[in-house]
Design an enzyme around this catalytic site. Structure first.
Site, PDB file in Angstrom:
ATOM      1  N   LYS A 122       0.808  -1.220   0.000  1.00  0.00           N
ATOM      2  CA  LYS A 122       0.000   0.000   0.000  1.00  0.00           C
ATOM      3  C   LYS A 122       0.843   1.274   0.000  1.00  0.00           C
ATOM      4  O   LYS A 122       0.477   2.281  -0.608  1.00  0.00           O
ATOM      5  CB  LYS A 122      -0.968  -0.025   1.181  1.00  0.00           C
ATOM      6  CG  LYS A 122      -2.106  -1.037   1.014  1.00  0.00           C
ATOM      7  CD  LYS A 122      -3.060  -0.991   2.182  1.00  0.00           C
ATOM      8  CE  LYS A 122      -4.284  -1.868   1.912  1.00  0.00           C
ATOM      9  NZ  LYS A 122      -3.938  -3.277   1.686  1.00  0.00           N
ATOM     10  N   GLU A 206      -3.753   6.685   8.310  1.00  0.00           N
ATOM     11  CA  GLU A 206      -4.424   7.629   7.431  1.00  0.00           C
ATOM     12  C   GLU A 206      -5.745   8.062   8.056  1.00  0.00           C
ATOM     13  O   GLU A 206      -6.265   7.422   8.972  1.00  0.00           O
ATOM     14  CB  GLU A 206      -4.652   7.031   6.039  1.00  0.00           C
ATOM     15  CG  GLU A 206      -5.587   5.867   5.977  1.00  0.00           C
ATOM     16  CD  GLU A 206      -5.719   5.290   4.564  1.00  0.00           C
ATOM     17  OE1 GLU A 206      -4.784   5.450   3.765  1.00  0.00           O
ATOM     18  OE2 GLU A 206      -6.759   4.685   4.282  1.00  0.00           O
ATOM     19  N   HIS A 241     -15.095  -6.254   6.285  1.00  0.00           N
ATOM     20  CA  HIS A 241     -14.319  -5.665   5.190  1.00  0.00           C
ATOM     21  C   HIS A 241     -14.309  -6.525   3.925  1.00  0.00           C
ATOM     22  O   HIS A 241     -13.494  -6.310   3.029  1.00  0.00           O
ATOM     23  CB  HIS A 241     -12.873  -5.371   5.629  1.00  0.00           C
ATOM     24  CG  HIS A 241     -12.781  -4.448   6.804  1.00  0.00           C
ATOM     25  ND1 HIS A 241     -13.006  -3.096   6.713  1.00  0.00           N
ATOM     26  CD2 HIS A 241     -12.518  -4.695   8.127  1.00  0.00           C
ATOM     27  CE1 HIS A 241     -12.873  -2.533   7.907  1.00  0.00           C
ATOM     28  NE2 HIS A 241     -12.579  -3.495   8.775  1.00  0.00           N
ATOM     29  N   ARG A 298      -5.604  -8.211 -10.486  1.00  0.00           N
ATOM     30  CA  ARG A 298      -6.175  -9.484 -10.908  1.00  0.00           C
ATOM     31  C   ARG A 298      -7.617  -9.258 -11.330  1.00  0.00           C
ATOM     32  O   ARG A 298      -8.133  -8.142 -11.244  1.00  0.00           O
ATOM     33  CB  ARG A 298      -6.144 -10.490  -9.744  1.00  0.00           C
ATOM     34  CG  ARG A 298      -6.811  -9.922  -8.491  1.00  0.00           C
ATOM     35  CD  ARG A 298      -7.013 -10.934  -7.415  1.00  0.00           C
ATOM     36  NE  ARG A 298      -7.376 -10.356  -6.140  1.00  0.00           N
ATOM     37  CZ  ARG A 298      -8.578  -9.927  -5.794  1.00  0.00           C
ATOM     38  NH1 ARG A 298      -9.580  -9.994  -6.672  1.00  0.00           N
ATOM     39  NH2 ARG A 298      -8.817  -9.430  -4.594  1.00  0.00           N
TER      40      ARG A 298
END
Length: 501
Positions: A122, A206, A241, A298
């Site tokens: 990330k 973040e 999630h 993908r």
């Protein structure tokens, strides 16, 4: 080997279940031979039967079969395939797998190892897209482990903040922190979980976007730098999630906002010289401000809804790109036609915290009719194994507008008959009947805000009451006449019974 302008004659599918079946079908239509791989648990699976050849690669646990790179490459060499399609999950985003295939002169139907590596981390992904001015959520530019530094950054961007594993996915190594008092403990937990799940304890901080929506864009890129997006998908109904329901296009976006986000999705792909099919994911706040979240290098589980609204076979395009063909269309050639919805039908009990269920599919009847698509890998009588993701099928509906797709989905949920295991179909019905979803204003907190086991049980009770009332009404209207009752007083509805005595 030079993979430009190569002709693929045979593909090995390094996967199982419905995605393996789906890839095999497109390959067969293209006249390409197929090789399936299977574990002990999948010896009688549909993808094994549908493929031209099949190779056993190990015991049932995925760590002893589908995740064994050396076993996959041995199978490739034994069957002399030209390319490998990884599907999704397992090795599909494994840069080392991509490198080993390349070293063995076998084409990966997907991006380069470098692209996978860049977007799989990330922090590296954020650094790459920042150079192309893609909007980013405010946060730490690098991995962080010092709690004092973490507090300074968190106070600067403002609480709540989100601690995320740099190499993470699926919600692992992720913690929401509401205030400074929680930061140290939650950070230690995130680092520990990230180390356990991904072998790396690197985390970053973040800003946590409250009431967020999850909107993603499908992209395709060829080997010559041409990149297009195939519009958006709304993926905000999630549990732990993980996406549960997806639709295309998002009901929230105007044409102008869609074009703006699509332009940035293309920039993300170009930032890593992307080749093949991929997905750029954005987090969107209530004011429709959007920020880059991550890129999946993908094919996505939810790719069918994009295929339905664009009439583009994404697997076919993946194979053509891998053969060195240029994209046969430009952005201006693509348009949205209609609306599509997908539900992931899981072998889970939604009334019991979505716990996975296993067992035999005593009854398995899929719905039919216009605008209905079922991607699955099971038949009646088959076992749902405990070793893999519990998804049974992807159920999709398509119509000319969102309302039509919703009504069709409610109809086909009723027609999907599965017994022997618990499934998420009743939960899906609950979602589609909820005003937050029907009005299109839902976000990723949908399950947290609206769903509970009691809500589902209440739904069961209401349905049972409706059925009981209808049954009583039927009995009253069709009761047998008594011997003393004159025929003239008998209801018209009783004539059928008289004729059939």
């Amino acid at each position: 080997m030079n993979f430009n302008n190569m002709k693929i004659g045979k593909i090995l599918i390094a996967n199982r279940g419905e995605i393996a079946v789906r890839i095999i079908r497109t390959a067969k239509e293209m006249g390409i031979g197929t090789v399936a791989v299977y574990s002990d648990a999948d010896r009688n699976a549909l993808h094994v039967r549908y493929a031209d050849e099949a190779v056993h690669i190990g015991a049932s646990p995925s760590a002893e079969s589908y995740l064994k790179i050396e076993k996959i490459i041995e199978a490739c060499k034994a069957t002399q395939v030209d390319a490998v399609h990884p599907g999704y999950g397992f090795l599909s985003e494994n840069a080392d797998f991509a490198r080993q295939l390349k070293a063995a002169d076998i084409k990966l139907i997907g991006p380069s190892p470098e692209s996978i590596e860049t977007m799989g981390d990330k922090l590296m992904a954020k650094a790459a897209v920042k150079k192309r001015n893609v909007p980013l959520v405010p946060g730490s530019p690098d991995a962080i482990s010092d709690i004092t530094e973490a507090k300074i950054i968190a106070n600067k961007i403002g609480y709540p903040v989100l601690i995320k594993a740099s190499a993470g996915g699926g919600g692992k190594g992720m913690r929401i922190v509401e205030n400074e008092n929680e930061l140290e403990e939650q950070m230690q937990r995130a680092i520990s979980e990230a180390q356990s799940a991904f072998g790396s304890g690197l985390v970053f901080i973040e800003k946590f976007v409250t009431s967020p929506s999850h909107i993603e864009f499908q992209i395709l890129g060829d080997q010559y730098g041409n990149v297009v997006h195939l519009f958006d998908r709304e993926c905000s109904v999630q549990r732990r999630h993980q996406k549960v329901i997806e639709e295309a296009p998002s009901p929230k976006l105007s044409a102008e906002k869609r074009a703006e986000m699509g332009k940035y999705a293309v920039e993300v792909a170009k930032a890593c010289n992307y080749e093949g099919a991929g997905t750029v994911e954005f987090v969107v706040d209530k004011d429709l401000n959007f920020y880059f979240l991550e890129m999946n290098t993908r094919l996505q589980v939810e790719h069918p809804v994009t295929e339905l609204i664009t009439q583009v076979d994404l697997v076919k395009e993946q194979i053509k790109i891998a053969q060195g063909e240029k994209l046969s269309f430009e952005q201006k050639d693509l348009k949205i036609s209609g609306h599509a919805i997908e539900v992931r039908v899981y072998a889970e009990d939604p009334a019991n915290s979505f716990l996975p269920d296993t067992g035999t599919l005593h009854t398995y009847r899929t719905p039919q009719g216009p605008g209905v698509r079922v991607d699955d890998g099971y038949e009646e009588g088959m076992e749902i194994p405990i070793f893999y993701d519990p998804m049974i099928a992807k159920l999709c509906t398509f119509a000319q507008n969102r309302e039509g797709a919703l009504k069709r989905m409610l109809r086909v949920i009723d027609e999907y008959h599965i017994t022997g295991i618990s499934t998420t179909l009743d939960f899906c019905r609950f979602v589609f009947e909820h005003p937050s979803f029907t009005e299109g204003g839902y976000n990723t907190k949908f399950i947290e805000d609206f769903f509970s086991a009691n809500a589902l049980k209440k739904n069961y009770v209401e349905k049972e009451g409706e059925i009981a009332a209808a049954f009583v009404n039927f009995l009253l209207e069709n009761q047998q006449p008594t011997a003393s009752e004159p025929l003239a007083k008998q209801k018209t509805s009783s004539k059928w019974k008289l004729r059939n005595h």
